[in-house]
Design an enzyme around this catalytic site. Structure first.
Site, short mmCIF file in Angstrom:
data_model
loop_
_atom_site.label_atom_id
_atom_site.label_comp_id
_atom_site.label_asym_id
_atom_site.label_seq_id
_atom_site.Cartn_x
_atom_site.Cartn_y
_atom_site.Cartn_z
N HIS A 182 -61.96 16.30 -95.06
CA HIS A 182 -63.23 16.81 -94.55
C HIS A 182 -63.03 18.17 -93.88
O HIS A 182 -61.99 18.42 -93.28
CB HIS A 182 -63.85 15.82 -93.55
CG HIS A 182 -64.15 14.48 -94.13
ND1 HIS A 182 -63.27 13.42 -94.02
CD2 HIS A 182 -65.21 14.02 -94.83
CE1 HIS A 182 -63.79 12.36 -94.62
NE2 HIS A 182 -64.97 12.70 -95.13
N HIS A 183 -64.03 19.00 -93.95
CA HIS A 183 -63.97 20.34 -93.37
C HIS A 183 -63.82 20.27 -91.84
O HIS A 183 -64.51 19.49 -91.18
CB HIS A 183 -65.25 21.10 -93.73
CG HIS A 183 -65.33 22.47 -93.13
ND1 HIS A 183 -66.48 22.94 -92.50
CD2 HIS A 183 -64.42 23.47 -93.04
CE1 HIS A 183 -66.27 24.17 -92.08
NE2 HIS A 183 -65.02 24.52 -92.39
N GLY A 184 -62.94 21.11 -91.29
CA GLY A 184 -62.76 21.16 -89.84
C GLY A 184 -63.82 21.99 -89.17
O GLY A 184 -63.55 23.03 -88.56
N ASP A 185 -65.06 21.52 -89.24
CA ASP A 185 -66.20 22.33 -88.79
C ASP A 185 -66.24 22.54 -87.28
O ASP A 185 -66.60 23.62 -86.81
CB ASP A 185 -67.52 21.70 -89.26
CG ASP A 185 -67.69 20.26 -88.77
OD1 ASP A 185 -66.67 19.58 -88.52
OD2 ASP A 185 -68.84 19.81 -88.64
N THR A 212 -70.29 21.51 -94.91
CA THR A 212 -69.97 22.90 -94.60
C THR A 212 -68.59 23.24 -95.16
O THR A 212 -67.88 22.36 -95.63
CB THR A 212 -69.97 23.13 -93.08
OG1 THR A 212 -69.05 22.20 -92.47
CG2 THR A 212 -71.36 22.90 -92.49
#
Length: 477
Positions: free
Chosen positions: A211-214, A243
């Site tokens: 998962h994206h490190g938003d 994102t």
């Protein structure tokens, strides 16, 4: 027979309680585990974190940390590291990034012990709490302990007590300033990076979670002192958090210092070992060369492994670990953190392997037979084939991956080489000192107000004891 016996030194042929136990000694000899030469590795954990429970149907299982530690201990790797029992982060430390009302909310719902109810009008829970981020008994202890471990690990680096610091309970990269998100309540990564920035001019953050490190990207969106690089599955419509597109490179204004300091590598389902490792090295190598970080933070989310409950990649344990090995090769102070990972036995295998990578040692594929919870690993091995019979085919053609590398290199051209930072010496806990001084000043002012001295300037008060004829001379005199 006396109840209390006088202590006698161990006799020849007996085992001393102060020596290594026989099982660990066997593993040390068999695997050749020893302290890495020329560097110190520290390991930060607390068993209270492992005991927390999100709920029977929630995919996040802190118990995966118990399995990880059992493998690390069974191989005897703890004898090659400095082991630390982490302490909880204080409210002041948590509010270095998070808002005070959010931190107070997390503590209050834990202390109250009452079920969390949604807003009657909106049906939403406060601070984005809910199904993904449920309230459970011990929540605030859980948050403060995994955050405290990351802070302690960061301080070991800044104090030159460690070259590599490991906290597998950390790496919760989705939490925002005032809300929980994606199983994450407190963003320990941001807190640790803030600690590192007190000492290091530039920090490179690398995220290999699926998962994206938003949360981390947003926190450092407008600064060139932190560069974030995230490798993740990207589908804006259906994959959390939606994102991390290749065009998300930082603030759009080139005058903003954070412009071009967010690098995203969006991937499709099913990427395999060779493609991932090659892509990782071809992007991270130039990033390190161009940005020249003073310290690196590596988030090692295990949900990018094949067969993960929520993941969609086909990586094996050694391929994931090769990314850690490559980052370690730069010989830069390194903070290694956990993250996602929802097939507990594979999470434990991965993080135990990556601990051995940090120690420059190889461990056998066969798990120690005297290891607790061995029944949870039916194959009895550390490196099962996780890509065999994978649920996802590789949707990342070579041409697409080459385009990602080219795009990353184009973005790096906009970066100033080794951006300079004016550094001043700052004590590691200056924020605490500052607040104590402010409290003292406030008390003095309140006391002066009670004594009739309030509202008068410092210069007015000085004139009362200034000797006659000793006024400050004017410039023209």
């Amino acid at each position: 027979m006396p109840i209390v016996c006088e202590y006698r030194p161990p006799q020849p042929g007996t085992t001393s309680t102060l020596s290594l136990d026989e099982k660990s000694q066997f593993q040390l000899l068999g695997n050749g585990i020893q302290r890495p030469k020329g560097k110190t590795v520290s390991y930060h954990s607390n068993p209270i974190v492992e005991a927390q429970h999100f709920g029977p149907h929630h995919p996040m299982k802190p118990w995966r940390l118990t399995l990880t530690n059992k493998i690390v201990l069974a191989y005897g790797m703890h004898h090659a590291m400095d082991m630390y029992l982490s302490r909880p982060a204080t409210r002041e430390e948590l509010t270095d990034f998070h808002s005070e009302d959010y931190v107070d909310f997390l503590k209050s719902v834990t202390d109250a012990g009452q079920p969390l109810l949604p807003n009657k009008e909106t049906g939403l829970y406060a601070h984005n709490m809910g199904d993904d981020c449920p309230f459970f008994d011990g929540l605030f202890d859980y948050c403060s302990l995994y955050s405290g471990a990351s802070l302690d690990a960061a301080r070991k680096l800044t104090n030159n007590q460690s070259d590599i610091a490991i906290n597998w309970s950390g790496g919760l990269h989705h939490a925002k300033k005032s809300e929980a998100s994606g199983f994450c309540y407190i963003n320990d990564i941001v807190l640790a990076i803030l600690q590192l920035l007190l000492h290091y001019p530039r920090v490179l953050y690398i995220d290999i979670d699926v998962h994206h490190g938003d949360g981390v990207e947003q926190a450092f969106w407008s600064t060139d002192r932190v560069m974030t690089v995230s490798f993740h599955k990207y589908d804006k419509a259906i994959f959390f958090p939606g994102t991390g597109g290749v065009d998300e490179v930082g603030p759009p204004e080139n005058t903003n210092s954070g412009a071009h300091h967010s690098l995203n590598v969006p991937l499709h389902d099913g990427i395999d070992d060779e493609s991932y490792v090659t892509l990782f090295k071809e992007i991270i190598g130039p990033c390190v060369e161009r940005y020249n970080p003073s310290a690196i933070v590596l988030q090692c989310g295990a949900d990018s492994l094949g067969g993960d409950r929520l993941g969609c990649f086909n990586l094996n344990i050694k391929a994931h670990g090769e990314c850690v090995r490559f980052v370690k090769s730069f010989n830069t102070p390194l903070l290694v953190l956990g993250g996602g990972g929802y097939t507990a036995r594979n999470v434990a295998r991965l993080w135990a392997h990556e601990t051995s990578v940090c120690l420059d040692t190889e461990v056998s594929n066969t798990l120690p037979q005297d290891m607790p919870f061995l029944s949870h690993f039916p194959e009895g091995t550390l490196y099962p084939d996780l890509s065999k019979g994978g649920r996802f085919t590789n949707q990342n053609p070579l041409q697409y991956l080459r385009g990602l590398v080219q795009s990353a290199k184009e973005q790096l051209r906009y970066l100033e080489h080794s951006p300079s930072v004016q550094m001043k010496y700052m004590p590691p806990d200056l924020h605490v000192v500052r607040r104590e001084v402010e409290d003292d000043v406030r008390e003095i002012r309140e006391k002066e107000a009670r004594n009739g001295l309030g509202g008068r300037s410092r210069r007015d008060k000085e004139r009362e004891w200034e000797p006659e004829g000793r006024g400050t001379p004017s410039i023209g005199r």
